[in-house]
Design a protein around this motif. Structure first.
Motif, short mmCIF file in Angstrom:
data_model
loop_
_atom_site.label_atom_id
_atom_site.label_comp_id
_atom_site.label_asym_id
_atom_site.label_seq_id
_atom_site.Cartn_x
_atom_site.Cartn_y
_atom_site.Cartn_z
N ILE A 160 -5.83 1.71 -4.49
CA ILE A 160 -4.73 2.02 -3.56
C ILE A 160 -3.88 3.15 -4.14
CG2 ILE A 160 -2.57 1.17 -2.55
CD1 ILE A 160 -4.05 -1.64 -2.42
N ARG A 161 -3.54 3.04 -5.40
CA ARG A 161 -2.71 4.08 -6.02
C ARG A 161 -3.40 5.44 -5.95
NH1 ARG A 161 -1.55 1.85 -11.67
NH2 ARG A 161 -1.14 4.06 -12.04
N SER A 162 -4.73 5.46 -5.94
CA SER A 162 -5.44 6.74 -5.83
C SER A 162 -5.43 7.29 -4.40
CB SER A 162 -6.89 6.59 -6.32
OG SER A 162 -7.68 5.96 -5.33
N GLY A 163 -4.95 6.47 -3.45
CA GLY A 163 -4.85 6.92 -2.06
C GLY A 163 -5.97 6.45 -1.18
N GLU A 164 -6.67 5.41 -1.60
CA GLU A 164 -7.76 4.86 -0.80
C GLU A 164 -7.75 3.33 -0.89
OE1 GLU A 164 -11.50 6.55 -1.96
OE2 GLU A 164 -10.81 8.60 -1.61
N ALA A 165 -8.43 2.70 0.05
CA ALA A 165 -8.58 1.24 0.05
C ALA A 165 -9.92 0.92 0.71
CB ALA A 165 -7.43 0.56 0.77
N SER A 166 -11.01 1.26 0.04
CA SER A 166 -12.35 1.13 0.63
C SER A 166 -12.68 -0.31 1.02
CB SER A 166 -13.41 1.65 -0.34
OG SER A 166 -13.43 0.88 -1.53
N PHE A 167 -11.98 -1.27 0.46
CA PHE A 167 -12.22 -2.69 0.74
C PHE A 167 -11.64 -3.13 2.08
CE2 PHE A 167 -8.42 -2.08 -1.78
CZ PHE A 167 -7.46 -2.82 -1.11
N ASP A 168 -10.85 -2.26 2.76
CA ASP A 168 -10.24 -2.61 4.03
C ASP A 168 -10.02 -1.33 4.84
OD1 ASP A 168 -8.07 -2.97 6.00
OD2 ASP A 168 -7.84 -4.96 5.12
N ALA A 183 4.92 0.17 -11.95
CA ALA A 183 4.90 -1.13 -12.64
C ALA A 183 5.38 -2.25 -11.72
CB ALA A 183 5.76 -1.05 -13.90
N ALA A 184 6.51 -2.03 -11.05
CA ALA A 184 7.07 -3.06 -10.18
C ALA A 184 6.12 -3.39 -9.03
CB ALA A 184 8.43 -2.61 -9.63
N HIS A 185 5.55 -2.37 -8.40
CA HIS A 185 4.72 -2.63 -7.23
C HIS A 185 3.30 -3.06 -7.59
CE1 HIS A 185 7.77 -2.11 -4.32
NE2 HIS A 185 8.22 -1.08 -5.04
N THR A 186 2.89 -2.83 -8.82
CA THR A 186 1.64 -3.44 -9.28
C THR A 186 1.84 -4.96 -9.34
OG1 THR A 186 0.83 -1.50 -10.46
CG2 THR A 186 0.03 -3.64 -11.23
N VAL A 223 0.86 -1.19 0.00
CA VAL A 223 0.00 0.00 0.00
C VAL A 223 0.89 1.24 0.00
CG1 VAL A 223 -1.60 1.38 1.41
CG2 VAL A 223 -2.04 -1.07 1.04
N ILE A 224 1.88 1.26 0.87
CA ILE A 224 2.78 2.41 0.96
C ILE A 224 3.54 2.59 -0.35
CG2 ILE A 224 4.82 3.33 2.17
CD1 ILE A 224 3.71 1.66 4.65
N ASN A 225 4.12 1.51 -0.87
CA ASN A 225 4.89 1.58 -2.11
C ASN A 225 4.06 2.10 -3.27
OD1 ASN A 225 7.29 0.59 -0.94
ND2 ASN A 225 6.71 -1.52 -1.32
N LEU A 226 2.82 1.62 -3.37
CA LEU A 226 1.95 2.02 -4.47
C LEU A 226 1.52 3.48 -4.36
CD1 LEU A 226 -0.12 -1.27 -4.66
CD2 LEU A 226 1.19 -0.30 -6.57
N VAL A 227 1.16 3.91 -3.17
CA VAL A 227 0.72 5.30 -2.99
C VAL A 227 1.88 6.26 -3.25
CG1 VAL A 227 -0.16 7.01 -1.36
CG2 VAL A 227 -1.17 4.72 -1.41
#
Length: 182
Positions: free
Chosen positions: A99-107, A80-83, A64-68
């Motif tokens: 997650i990349r958009s800065g949210e994770a509504s599923f958790d 690309a790598a963290h996807t 999550v951190i890496n992607l954001v």
């Protein structure tokens, strides 16, 4: 800008060759970004020590951190790598984009983490107080906060290296977000 060539195994020191061999046995190849660290004799070893440090964060939390961070910094290589790594950690393509958009509504817990990280990076180390409070309300500790900050720094280093070198991306291209979320 000076062109940066990705060093090959034959072009690096014996110490870095050993690291290349270890990476190849563990990952199957030496990612171009890692090879680029060897323009500094100790760069790759130092970076891997930081990246592989013990942490209180789970694999999913780290991604999550890496992607954001990579999205906010618009690092094509790291997105690309963290996807790819995010998928290996059990996230779906749709979850990764969110997650990349800065949210994770599923958790809810990961959502608080994503929002804190986005705020910290966008606000250049001064996250909104509400995101810090939400992080603690979601169950994160002060130790988790420090580990999160260290990982933000870790990923920012790689984002800066790619942004300064524009070396070839050797992971499948990450899908672009449909709307600019950052």
């Amino acid at each position: 800008m000076e062109s940066f060539k990705v060093p090959t195994r034959e072009e690096v020191s014996a110490d870095n060759q050993a690291i290349f061999d270890n990476l190849k046995s563990q990952v199957g190849f030496v990612p171009n970004l890692y090879a680029t660290y060897t323009h500094s004799e100790n760069g790759l070893a130092d970076y891997l020590t930081l990246a592989n440090r013990k942490t209180t964060l789970s694999g999913k939390e780290k991604e999550v951190i890496n992607l954001v961070v990579s999205e906010v910094n618009d690092c094509t290589y790291c997105k690309a790598a963290h996807t790819a790594i995010g998928k290996m950690n059990g996230f779906t393509e749709e979850q990764i984009l969110e997650i990349r958009s800065g949210e994770a509504s599923f958790d809810p817990k990961l959502d608080a983490l994503a929002k804190y990280v986005k705020s910290a990076v966008i606000n250049r180390s001064k996250p909104e107080q509400s995101t810090i409070e939400a992080l603690f309300d979601a169950g994160y500790t002060k130790e988790n906060l420090v580990d999160t900050i260290i990982l933000v720094g870790d990923k920012t280093i790689s984002n800066l290296l790619y942004g300064s070198t524009s070396i070839p991306v050797d992971f499948p291209t990450a899908q672009e977000l449909e709307t600019a979320a950052v």
